[in-house]
Design a protein around this motif. Sequence first.
Motif, PDB file in Angstrom:
ATOM      1  N   GLY A 181       0.815  -1.207   0.000  1.00 18.80           N
ATOM      2  CA  GLY A 181       0.000   0.000   0.000  1.00 18.80           C
ATOM      3  C   GLY A 181       0.849   1.258   0.000  1.00 18.80           C
ATOM      4  O   GLY A 181       0.489   2.275  -0.594  1.00 18.80           O
ATOM      5  N   LEU A 182       2.009   1.197   0.678  1.00 16.31           N
ATOM      6  CA  LEU A 182       2.924   2.340   0.709  1.00 16.31           C
ATOM      7  C   LEU A 182       3.885   2.307  -0.465  1.00 16.31           C
ATOM      8  O   LEU A 182       4.071   3.314  -1.158  1.00 16.31           O
ATOM      9  CB  LEU A 182       3.709   2.334   2.026  1.00 16.31           C
ATOM     10  CG  LEU A 182       4.742   3.450   2.200  1.00 16.31           C
ATOM     11  CD1 LEU A 182       4.056   4.812   2.223  1.00 16.31           C
ATOM     12  CD2 LEU A 182       5.546   3.246   3.475  1.00 16.31           C
ATOM     13  N   PHE A 183       4.491   1.155  -0.730  1.00 22.94           N
ATOM     14  CA  PHE A 183       5.536   1.069  -1.742  1.00 22.94           C
ATOM     15  C   PHE A 183       5.001   1.193  -3.175  1.00 22.94           C
ATOM     16  O   PHE A 183       5.719   1.638  -4.068  1.00 22.94           O
ATOM     17  CB  PHE A 183       6.299  -0.252  -1.606  1.00 22.94           C
ATOM     18  CG  PHE A 183       7.076  -0.359  -0.333  1.00 22.94           C
ATOM     19  CD1 PHE A 183       7.923   0.663   0.067  1.00 22.94           C
ATOM     20  CD2 PHE A 183       6.963  -1.471   0.476  1.00 22.94           C
ATOM     21  CE1 PHE A 183       8.644   0.569   1.253  1.00 22.94           C
ATOM     22  CE2 PHE A 183       7.686  -1.580   1.663  1.00 22.94           C
ATOM     23  CZ  PHE A 183       8.527  -0.548   2.038  1.00 22.94           C
ATOM     24  N   ALA A 223      -3.985  13.424  -1.379  1.00 24.71           N
ATOM     25  CA  ALA A 223      -3.469  12.189  -0.785  1.00 24.71           C
ATOM     26  C   ALA A 223      -3.004  12.431   0.644  1.00 24.71           C
ATOM     27  O   ALA A 223      -3.240  11.608   1.540  1.00 24.71           O
ATOM     28  CB  ALA A 223      -2.327  11.634  -1.625  1.00 24.71           C
ATOM     29  N   LEU A 224      -2.349  13.571   0.886  1.00 20.41           N
ATOM     30  CA  LEU A 224      -1.893  13.889   2.241  1.00 20.41           C
ATOM     31  C   LEU A 224      -3.066  13.992   3.210  1.00 20.41           C
ATOM     32  O   LEU A 224      -3.019  13.462   4.328  1.00 20.41           O
ATOM     33  CB  LEU A 224      -1.107  15.204   2.237  1.00 20.41           C
ATOM     34  CG  LEU A 224       0.364  15.141   1.841  1.00 20.41           C
ATOM     35  CD1 LEU A 224       0.956  16.542   1.821  1.00 20.41           C
ATOM     36  CD2 LEU A 224       1.150  14.254   2.796  1.00 20.41           C
ATOM     37  N   ILE A 225      -4.138  14.662   2.782  1.00 16.33           N
ATOM     38  CA  ILE A 225      -5.309  14.815   3.648  1.00 16.33           C
ATOM     39  C   ILE A 225      -5.936  13.458   3.946  1.00 16.33           C
ATOM     40  O   ILE A 225      -6.262  13.139   5.097  1.00 16.33           O
ATOM     41  CB  ILE A 225      -6.348  15.752   2.992  1.00 16.33           C
ATOM     42  CG1 ILE A 225      -5.824  17.190   2.990  1.00 16.33           C
ATOM     43  CG2 ILE A 225      -7.683  15.674   3.726  1.00 16.33           C
ATOM     44  CD1 ILE A 225      -6.751  18.176   2.298  1.00 16.33           C
ATOM     45  N   ALA A 226      -6.102  12.633   2.908  1.00 15.11           N
ATOM     46  CA  ALA A 226      -6.745  11.331   3.081  1.00 15.11           C
ATOM     47  C   ALA A 226      -5.951  10.446   4.034  1.00 15.11           C
ATOM     48  O   ALA A 226      -6.515   9.838   4.958  1.00 15.11           O
ATOM     49  CB  ALA A 226      -6.905  10.644   1.729  1.00 15.11           C
ATOM     50  N   TYR A 227      -4.643  10.362   3.840  1.00 12.85           N
ATOM     51  CA  TYR A 227      -3.820   9.501   4.691  1.00 12.85           C
ATOM     52  C   TYR A 227      -3.719  10.048   6.118  1.00 12.85           C
ATOM     53  O   TYR A 227      -3.635   9.281   7.074  1.00 12.85           O
ATOM     54  CB  TYR A 227      -2.425   9.322   4.084  1.00 12.85           C
ATOM     55  CG  TYR A 227      -2.364   8.237   3.037  1.00 12.85           C
ATOM     56  CD1 TYR A 227      -2.030   6.931   3.370  1.00 12.85           C
ATOM     57  CD2 TYR A 227      -2.659   8.514   1.711  1.00 12.85           C
ATOM     58  CE1 TYR A 227      -1.990   5.928   2.417  1.00 12.85           C
ATOM     59  CE2 TYR A 227      -2.613   7.510   0.735  1.00 12.85           C
ATOM     60  CZ  TYR A 227      -2.283   6.228   1.104  1.00 12.85           C
ATOM     61  OH  TYR A 227      -2.253   5.239   0.147  1.00 12.85           O
ATOM     62  N   THR A 228      -3.734  11.357   6.272  1.00 16.49           N
ATOM     63  CA  THR A 228      -3.697  11.941   7.614  1.00 16.49           C
ATOM     64  C   THR A 228      -4.977  11.619   8.374  1.00 16.49           C
ATOM     65  O   THR A 228      -4.940  11.248   9.560  1.00 16.49           O
ATOM     66  CB  THR A 228      -3.514  13.462   7.538  1.00 16.49           C
ATOM     67  OG1 THR A 228      -2.283  13.763   6.863  1.00 16.49           O
ATOM     68  CG2 THR A 228      -3.477  14.086   8.922  1.00 16.49           C
ATOM     69  N   PHE A 275      -9.341   7.915   0.455  1.00 10.87           N
ATOM     70  CA  PHE A 275      -9.730   7.553   1.818  1.00 10.87           C
ATOM     71  C   PHE A 275      -9.827   6.037   1.939  1.00 10.87           C
ATOM     72  O   PHE A 275      -9.373   5.438   2.915  1.00 10.87           O
ATOM     73  CB  PHE A 275     -11.085   8.204   2.105  1.00 10.87           C
ATOM     74  CG  PHE A 275     -11.321   8.505   3.561  1.00 10.87           C
ATOM     75  CD1 PHE A 275     -10.450   9.319   4.260  1.00 10.87           C
ATOM     76  CD2 PHE A 275     -12.431   8.001   4.210  1.00 10.87           C
ATOM     77  CE1 PHE A 275     -10.672   9.611   5.600  1.00 10.87           C
ATOM     78  CE2 PHE A 275     -12.661   8.287   5.545  1.00 10.87           C
ATOM     79  CZ  PHE A 275     -11.781   9.087   6.236  1.00 10.87           C
ATOM     80  N   MET A 276     -10.419   5.408   0.915  1.00 11.10           N
ATOM     81  CA  MET A 276     -10.574   3.953   0.920  1.00 11.10           C
ATOM     82  C   MET A 276      -9.212   3.258   0.787  1.00 11.10           C
ATOM     83  O   MET A 276      -8.897   2.315   1.520  1.00 11.10           O
ATOM     84  CB  MET A 276     -11.466   3.485  -0.229  1.00 11.10           C
ATOM     85  CG  MET A 276     -12.711   4.321  -0.454  1.00 11.10           C
ATOM     86  SD  MET A 276     -13.707   4.505   1.038  1.00 11.10           S
ATOM     87  CE  MET A 276     -14.251   6.201   0.853  1.00 11.10           C
ATOM     88  N   VAL A 277      -8.399   3.738  -0.149  1.00 11.30           N
ATOM     89  CA  VAL A 277      -7.081   3.142  -0.381  1.00 11.30           C
ATOM     90  C   VAL A 277      -6.233   3.236   0.892  1.00 11.30           C
ATOM     91  O   VAL A 277      -5.565   2.276   1.286  1.00 11.30           O
ATOM     92  CB  VAL A 277      -6.363   3.835  -1.547  1.00 11.30           C
ATOM     93  CG1 VAL A 277      -4.955   3.267  -1.739  1.00 11.30           C
ATOM     94  CG2 VAL A 277      -7.166   3.680  -2.828  1.00 11.30           C
ATOM     95  N   SER A 291      -4.583   0.353   3.329  1.00 12.66           N
ATOM     96  CA  SER A 291      -3.135   0.363   3.553  1.00 12.66           C
ATOM     97  C   SER A 291      -2.794   0.213   5.032  1.00 12.66           C
ATOM     98  O   SER A 291      -1.797  -0.407   5.393  1.00 12.66           O
ATOM     99  CB  SER A 291      -2.527   1.668   3.019  1.00 12.66           C
ATOM    100  OG  SER A 291      -2.686   1.777   1.621  1.00 12.66           O
ATOM    101  N   PHE A 292      -3.628   0.787   5.904  1.00 15.67           N
ATOM    102  CA  PHE A 292      -3.348   0.766   7.338  1.00 15.67           C
ATOM    103  C   PHE A 292      -3.824  -0.510   8.022  1.00 15.67           C
ATOM    104  O   PHE A 292      -3.535  -0.714   9.208  1.00 15.67           O
ATOM    105  CB  PHE A 292      -4.000   1.965   8.026  1.00 15.67           C
ATOM    106  CG  PHE A 292      -3.214   3.239   7.898  1.00 15.67           C
ATOM    107  CD1 PHE A 292      -2.053   3.419   8.621  1.00 15.67           C
ATOM    108  CD2 PHE A 292      -3.627   4.255   7.061  1.00 15.67           C
ATOM    109  CE1 PHE A 292      -1.316   4.592   8.525  1.00 15.67           C
ATOM    110  CE2 PHE A 292      -2.900   5.432   6.942  1.00 15.67           C
ATOM    111  CZ  PHE A 292      -1.740   5.605   7.674  1.00 15.67           C
TER     112      PHE A 292
END
Length: 492
Positions: free
Chosen positions: A40-42, A57-62, A216-218, A222-223
Amino acid sequence: MSTQDSSSVAASSTGDNNLKRTLASRHLTMISIGGAIGTGLFVASGESISTAGPGGALIAYTLIGFMVYLLMQSLGEMATYMPVAGSFGEYGTRFISPSFGFAVGWNYWYNWAITVAAELSAAALVMKYWFPDYPGWIWSALFLVILIVMNALSARAYGEGEFWFAIIKVATVIVFLVLGVLTILGIIGGTSPGFKNWTTGDAPFVGGGMGILAIFMVAGFSFQGTEIVGVTAGEADNPSVTVPHAIRTIFWRILLFYIGTIAVIGFLIPYTDPNLLNSDVVNISISPFTLVFERAGIAAAASVMNAVILTSILSAGNSGLYSSTRMLYAMAHNGSAPSFLGRTSKHGVPVNALAVTALVGAACFISSLIGDGAAYTWLVNASGCAGFITWMGIAWSHIKFRQALKAQHFPLEKLPYRAHLYPIGPIIALIMCTVVIIGQNVEALMGHEDMTALLSSYIGIPLFFAIWIIHKLVTKLPKVNPAEADLSVPEQ
């Protein structure tokens, strides 16, 4: 809490050997980090930036990172007070209802058993990079044997394996971040790109709110895996100390890795680069990590990243086999699964549960090779919601756990670890998980795709409710009254 020797869990009614508390703090910390750092990260981080832009992407992952932090707080409070192998399945049984705990347990077992099969398929694809002429099933069979052996030796052997798998991944991300910053500053790799890629086209926010929702889903997928620390609590040495330490450090480290990675990619690669959208484990040469390493002058960057991704896949399979085996073991002990699955080896490994889980994973993998693999695709899609259902179960169990403590006049000061943001924390986590589950295929919900796509995306939800309701109808067991909830803790 009993002062009995912490090397084992309380004796079981079967008289068999028991799980051993051999996982140290460093194991738990790296297991948690390793569970969240993977393909998910790589790989998928590039597609995230392509879809929503670097800012989106920054907002979604945060936001997803914050949700995971809230969930880990809830899980940490319960797992330090009640460190059992069944973890959230056991909490659901004790604080919500036996039927809900039954459904959560089987849902989690199924999720990771299918994930093992998915990782075997992915590993075969990765190996084709070096050995294109060999059939993929050979590599999948070899890796399955390796994972079984690692899990069959002892919990400590699993912990050591996962520790070193995670070390490789963490080291890769740190090197990536360091080289990325040096490249951004123009110290290596040529001229500094400045903020050009953050302002080109529709950047930094591409697709507006829908773009962020899609990522948000991706990010949520990933987490997934961070909750494994709750399962390991049943075999943690001194869980009242080691589990809180892992909980406190996991959020900040994972957030740093994800946010830092997306920021570096956003500076160095424009979201319009077609390589970002097309990167996957089959073509690792265009992974965003590979592209940044090549720009920094790393020789054989594609081979290096391919090896790292193989490590990530094996790590996910290793953790999947471990956590699903422990959940099956715990369900056998509370009557939710056949009792023979609760037996352990002299090293404290639930060998029968391990064998059954490995067989199911292998069978699911074989189904991917039969015909067009449609059955396997449906199995994987059905497991897609399972992780988020588990997270919702953790949040809801925490709310009911606190209600039980209040009803039974248990002083909160006696909890080994307390969630700082209760009650708003689990409530927010519940809402965010619901948004992720419903929004995982917005296109299908809006009628832009056929009914098959809709069913394929959401089949996991009715499956979970079917297990819950059928168990309720068969057993007729009532929901748990907080004043009567079982707050007894296992001997350590």
